[in-house]
Enzyme design. Sequence first.
Site, PDB file in Angstrom:
ATOM      1  CG  HIS B  70      -1.910  -1.129   1.214  1.00 19.10           C
ATOM      2  ND1 HIS B  70      -3.110  -1.055   0.553  1.00 19.10           N
ATOM      3  CD2 HIS B  70      -1.857  -2.373   1.763  1.00 19.10           C
ATOM      4  CE1 HIS B  70      -3.781  -2.212   0.703  1.00 19.10           C
ATOM      5  NE2 HIS B  70      -3.028  -3.027   1.428  1.00 19.10           N
ATOM      6  CG  ASP B 162      -5.785  -5.791  -0.045  1.00 19.57           C
ATOM      7  OD1 ASP B 162      -6.032  -6.886   0.460  1.00 19.57           O
ATOM      8  OD2 ASP B 162      -5.125  -4.907   0.526  1.00 19.57           O
ATOM      9  CG  HIS B 189      -9.280  -8.489   1.711  1.00 18.63           C
ATOM     10  ND1 HIS B 189      -8.361  -7.715   2.372  1.00 18.63           N
ATOM     11  CD2 HIS B 189     -10.222  -8.802   2.626  1.00 18.63           C
ATOM     12  CE1 HIS B 189      -8.739  -7.578   3.638  1.00 18.63           C
ATOM     13  NE2 HIS B 189      -9.877  -8.213   3.816  1.00 18.63           N
ATOM     14  CG  HIS B 242      -3.982 -10.609   3.306  1.00 23.05           C
ATOM     15  ND1 HIS B 242      -5.254 -11.112   3.219  1.00 23.05           N
ATOM     16  CD2 HIS B 242      -4.055  -9.301   2.961  1.00 23.05           C
ATOM     17  CE1 HIS B 242      -6.059 -10.132   2.845  1.00 23.05           C
ATOM     18  NE2 HIS B 242      -5.364  -9.037   2.680  1.00 23.05           N
ATOM     19  CG  ASN B 288      -8.787  -7.180   7.952  1.00 21.66           C
ATOM     20  OD1 ASN B 288      -9.043  -8.268   8.461  1.00 21.66           O
ATOM     21  ND2 ASN B 288      -9.576  -6.621   7.053  1.00 21.66           N
ATOM     22  CG  ASP B 315      -1.468  -6.311   3.793  1.00 21.92           C
ATOM     23  OD1 ASP B 315      -1.697  -5.250   3.175  1.00 21.92           O
ATOM     24  OD2 ASP B 315      -2.321  -6.886   4.496  1.00 21.92           O
TER      25      ASP B 315
END
Lengths: 318, 446, 182
Positions: B70, B162, B189, B242, B288, B315
């Site tokens: 991100h 995501d 996700h 993830h 998360n 992530d």
Amino acid sequence: MLGKHLLSAADLTRDQALLILDTTSELAAVTDRSVKKLPTLRGRTVVNLFFEDSTRTRLSFELAAKRLSADVITFSAKGSSVSKGESLKDTALTLEAMGADAVIIRHGASGAPERLATAGWIDGAVLNAGDGTHEHPTQALLDAYTLRRHTRDGQGDLSGVRVVIVGDVLHSRVARSNVLLLQTLGADVTLVAPPTLLPVGVENWPCKVSYHLDDVLPDADAVMMLRVQAERMAGAYFPSTLEYSRMYGLDARRMALMSPDAIVMHPGPMNRGLEISADVADADRAVVVEQVANGVNVRMACLYLLLGGASSEGDGSQ
Amino acid sequence: MTSMIIRGVQPYGEAAQDVEISDGVIARISPAGSPTGSPASAAASQKVFDVELDAAGCVLLPGLVDLHTHLREPGREDSETIATGSRAAAKGGFTCVHAMANTAPVADTAGVVEQVWRRGVDADLVDVRPVGAVTVGLQGAQLAELGAMASSAAQVRVFSDDGLCVHDPLLMRRALEYVKAFDGVVAQHAQDPRLTEGAQMNEGELSGRLGLAGWPAVAEEAIIARDVLLAEHVDSRLHVCHVSTAGSVEVVRWAKARGIRVTAEATPHHLLLTEELVASFDPIYKVNPPLRREEDVMALREAVIDGTIDIIATDHAPHPREDKDCEWAAAAMGMIGLETALPIAAQVFIESGRMDWRQLCERMSVTPARIGRVADQGAVIEVGAPANLVVWDPAQTTVVTPAMFESKSANSPYLDRTFAGAVRHVVFRGRPTVVDGQVVSGEVAS
Amino acid sequence: MPAREVLDASDMRRAIRRMAHEIIEKSRGVDDLVLLGIPTRGVWLAQRIAHDITEIEGHAVPSGALDVTLYRDDLRLRQVRALEPTNIPTGGIDGRTVVLVDDVLYSGRTIRSALDALNDIGRPAAVRLAVMVDRGHRELPIRPDFVGKNLPTATDEAVRVRFVESDGDDAVLIESDAEHAR
């Protein structure tokens, strides 16, 4: 004696819990006097920091602090900067600047008192007055004190005392703190609730679990009814308040199953007609009002034990 | 172009070599200390390089590729920008990152992904590959213009909502089908929204004790199970972001055994940390999917080792301080990870002896580049290969402090931890981007 | 730690007997008398004196306990202390003659606290003070009415009054160890 803060019933050893209960017994005598005031915490500042509405808990702490001559200020979320979006941190820094010796915090978020105590924002003691669905240690202490008066003549621990806690355990901070404290004091706790209102992993808690209230009532020394919120229906936890009340409510028929000496407890406020019927709520064995009175004394004991000596910052060198 | 030599380095931790780089590719690999330059040249041993990097005792790996980053730009430049995120990536040993689409505005049009891509080119420290949103505004209602993003200058191949799950089974099916036209992949996700309303941490005995709303494993596993069946039905590529539970590993393993074209990632934090940390109520551990149980961590590690989980992805999720300096429920989810990914992977898989460096390169460079269809990344170290490389020094340590981060944010759960080994040098397109642990930009003479 | 015995068990018994006589004499009758010991050892002493008065007068004298912890002026100088029981005999203290009883009188601050505590419990007709040992070094204008033994001491000495009830024997000791000075 105690740690610096009172955040969780799990933090209390048996000896510490008994110290609080014994101190409560001594302080209860003050409440019976004509002059209900002690000079003990003169010059100490206690802040009631309430992010959730809870008039009774706030008043109980306020009265306890005032009886010990502390200066008490109340900081309620409504109408204060908190409702305008001020963060917990900034609120804490403000209180620290005002010289708070202790902060009594009620917060909708589980763990907020722990955060306040450990994030380094304030130096004072932190008392958890109920956080989210986590804990409410002073409620458990006042319940233990009440139980000890009725089953143990006000002495010692609660070995072998059988306590049934009924209702929305999943969302109940009262249940969590009670399970921890009562087990520390040797009581035998059984939780009763529909499976949807029991937390995952409850089978590993230090207590028994049942789905059937009628089965466990005859052996109980005390039955503690938890408040059930009708809004839980929206989360599909139970089909209707009527069904809930039929299966898990305490009414006169069920009360008749209890042993004659067993008491009925409720942390309040009660939903009459939902988890407890009016005739049970008003029965002699319902000790709800006594719980409120004991609450003030227990909170005096906690405040004295947390604030009544030299603070760890070394007031002792004065 | 820069000419460079990395002296005494051990490709994949094997025999020490001198690696010469020119024109952006590996020009020569020769045993350490042997004469440099073209063997035909008599003056070879006198050859002068623009950059000489000492790397005795160090391990040479292809530059790392992150499929899940991100970068927050556009929209949340207070927590990270493409420039600062690129620096963080370089410092962590990456030469390519995939910028997730949940920005403001959302990367759901060719315009936004091209802008992100261009900012990455301007930063010029790593390849920034934009991820396109699957649905317009991540709303889960209408497919975004996946084809336009794929054919844009950004050449988007990975699509993901995501942060949110593509929950509608019909939309998910259509997305999987549609991306086949340009060899794309949908990165899901996996989180059933209804089962995780208000969720704060892994659902289990601890969440019950702490009074925090639970995020049950089944909310992840049920979505993965549905998605692999959809991917099988439409014969498309699915990537699972993830993966965090032992049950998810079982589902992915089953799907792979059936020949379903599914790939999966695990994050460094899910490979190292457990839910016990949540008991502190310190939101630095709020993420998360949430940190899970020890059993899950162990299952994820085994899955990475046996290839059920194909890749490690960070992530990397920067947040400004105020979003973590608060009570648990109010805090943002996520932790930064670019600058600690390789130290953690080395600790978990190399130091433990469970993998060798070639295998770890598969998980952190080769396979993520292949899933993202990134040319010139994740290549085998050989003459003629693009010079995207990282030099790992096992003799140093990585001490995690707030000051060490190139990221604009410092929400790392590893503060005050020390890991063995450190990223020493990084080469991006034949040019050093990190020298002796410091990010360098522009032309640098050593 | 060198300790010197100042009074043995029989000395203590005689001193207590004498104090009982003096209290009866000074109070001109024992009908309105209430003895309140300050925990821990003041309570034992109050019980001994009450016992002797009862023997002498053939008339039971109530004795109780008054914990002064919550009224102390040095709470913030030390770690928090557990409360001791307070036990006011039935009938209370209003209009009565209260004899406060403690083992050692030193700075006078404990007695000051006790006077404050009494004030919150009721309004006695008179308050007197009985102590086993007066060791001097007063910091407040307080004087005992009945004394078992006047014992000049140095500030680095400690006076220990031992009672069978809590210590296994009866005795008064001086310890010359500054660390144990009280």
